[in-house]
Design a protein around this motif. Structure first.
Motif, PDB file in Angstrom:
ATOM      1  N   LYS A 179      -3.904   9.204 -10.007  1.00 58.03           N
ATOM      2  CA  LYS A 179      -3.247   8.408  -8.968  1.00 58.03           C
ATOM      3  C   LYS A 179      -1.738   8.459  -9.138  1.00 58.03           C
ATOM      4  O   LYS A 179      -0.994   8.600  -8.155  1.00 58.03           O
ATOM      5  CB  LYS A 179      -3.746   6.962  -9.023  1.00 58.03           C
TER       6      LYS A 179
ATOM      7  N   THR B  30      -7.314   5.076  -4.095  1.00 63.53           N
ATOM      8  CA  THR B  30      -7.489   3.631  -4.267  1.00 63.53           C
ATOM      9  C   THR B  30      -8.932   3.179  -4.098  1.00 63.53           C
ATOM     10  O   THR B  30      -9.380   2.254  -4.780  1.00 63.53           O
ATOM     11  CB  THR B  30      -6.603   2.847  -3.278  1.00 63.53           C
ATOM     12  N   ASP B  31      -9.666   3.811  -3.182  1.00 65.20           N
ATOM     13  CA  ASP B  31     -11.049   3.405  -2.915  1.00 65.20           C
ATOM     14  C   ASP B  31     -11.817   4.586  -2.335  1.00 65.20           C
ATOM     15  O   ASP B  31     -12.112   4.621  -1.139  1.00 65.20           O
ATOM     16  CB  ASP B  31     -11.066   2.222  -1.937  1.00 65.20           C
TER      17      ASP B  31
ATOM     18  N   TRP C 208      -4.535   8.197   0.430  1.00 61.54           N
ATOM     19  CA  TRP C 208      -4.427   6.837  -0.103  1.00 61.54           C
ATOM     20  C   TRP C 208      -5.816   6.238  -0.339  1.00 61.54           C
ATOM     21  O   TRP C 208      -6.062   5.591  -1.362  1.00 61.54           O
ATOM     22  CB  TRP C 208      -3.618   5.954   0.838  1.00 61.54           C
ATOM     23  N   LYS C 209      -6.720   6.460   0.584  1.00 60.48           N
ATOM     24  CA  LYS C 209      -8.098   6.003   0.368  1.00 60.48           C
ATOM     25  C   LYS C 209      -8.682   6.655  -0.879  1.00 60.48           C
ATOM     26  O   LYS C 209      -9.359   6.008  -1.686  1.00 60.48           O
ATOM     27  CB  LYS C 209      -8.974   6.352   1.578  1.00 60.48           C
TER      28      LYS C 209
ATOM     29  N   GLY D  20       0.823  -1.204   0.000  1.00 59.04           N
ATOM     30  CA  GLY D  20       0.000   0.000   0.000  1.00 59.04           C
ATOM     31  C   GLY D  20       0.854   1.249   0.000  1.00 59.04           C
ATOM     32  O   GLY D  20       1.843   1.362  -0.727  1.00 59.04           O
TER      33      GLY D  20
END
Length: 224
Positions: free
Chosen positions: A171, A83-84, A79-80, A63
């Motif tokens: 990203k 990625t999501d 990061w969230k 990650g």
């Protein structure tokens, strides 16, 4: 650091480490006849190196730890986001929309010929109190925050100048900026070693801040 999570809640060591902590010795080196004394606290140096060094255990986690050795709330939210984004809570999104503008705001002011004015970042700053950001607007705010946290004097050498004013961060852009921050943090100790070699003095103090006993001793303010 939050000992239960192993993560930092606030980003201040990272944020100051990629700008003021490198700008100061760089500027000093331009004036060899001036000598100063720097107090480098062990707790500060430890935290800087925590961001720089990626342990074997962290490498296994993957990650975000692929790119930097420590995590704070801002990096965790970013990061969230990349990625999501659906995993972000409403509270996290609201905090991002405000805290990604916790920065020296010189890039928000258009002085007519200011090389550091960032129209996209200024646009988002003006919009942040009007309505919730879209995912892309949050991505742009995150990217521009990471970019302008870094000393603008280093943007060219890091190859990130073309991200100034960008709309539509990806990203890959975000990861490049996180990696760039780690690169800058890895230079901090050496930058101070270089100015020490020029005749400047480095001193230290106890591991934690010298006023920590006062902060932890409840009632001291009533006894003074």
């Amino acid at each position: 650091m939050n000992r239960s999570s192993g993560e930092y809640e606030l980003p201040w060591v990272r944020v100051h480490g990629v700008q003021e902590y490198v700008d100061s010795p760089r500027i000093l080196a331009e004036f060899p006849d001036i000598h100063v004394t720097y107090n480098l606290q062990p707790s500060l140096l430890w935290q800087i190196m925590d961001y720089v060094q990626i342990s074997a255990q962290e490498q296994e986690k993957g990650g975000l730890y692929q790119y930097i050795g420590a995590i704070d709330d801002h990096l965790k939210w970013i990061w969230k986001l990349i990625t999501d984004p659906a995993s972000l809570s409403a509270d996290e999104r609201a905090k991002m929309q405000q805290q990604f503008f916790w920065i020296n705001g010189y890039m928000f002011d258009d002085d007519g010929n200011d090389p550091y004015f960032d129209p996209r970042y200024a646009e988002l700053n003006a919009l942040k109190g009007a309505r919730p950001f879209t995912d892309q607007e949050l991505m742009d705010a995150a990217g521009l925050s990471l970019l302008w946290e870094i000393s603008p004097e280093l943007h060219d050498s890091l190859g990130i100048s073309d991200l100034r004013g960008k709309s539509g961060f990806t990203k890959d852009d975000i990861i490049a900026l996180i990696s760039a921050q780690r690169t800058v943090l890895s230079q901090v100790v050496n930058d101070y070693a270089e100015v020490q070699a020029m005749g400047n003095e480095l001193i230290t103090s106890p591991f934690y801040h010298p006023i920590l006993p006062l902060l932890c001793d409840r009632g001291w303010e009533t006894e003074a």
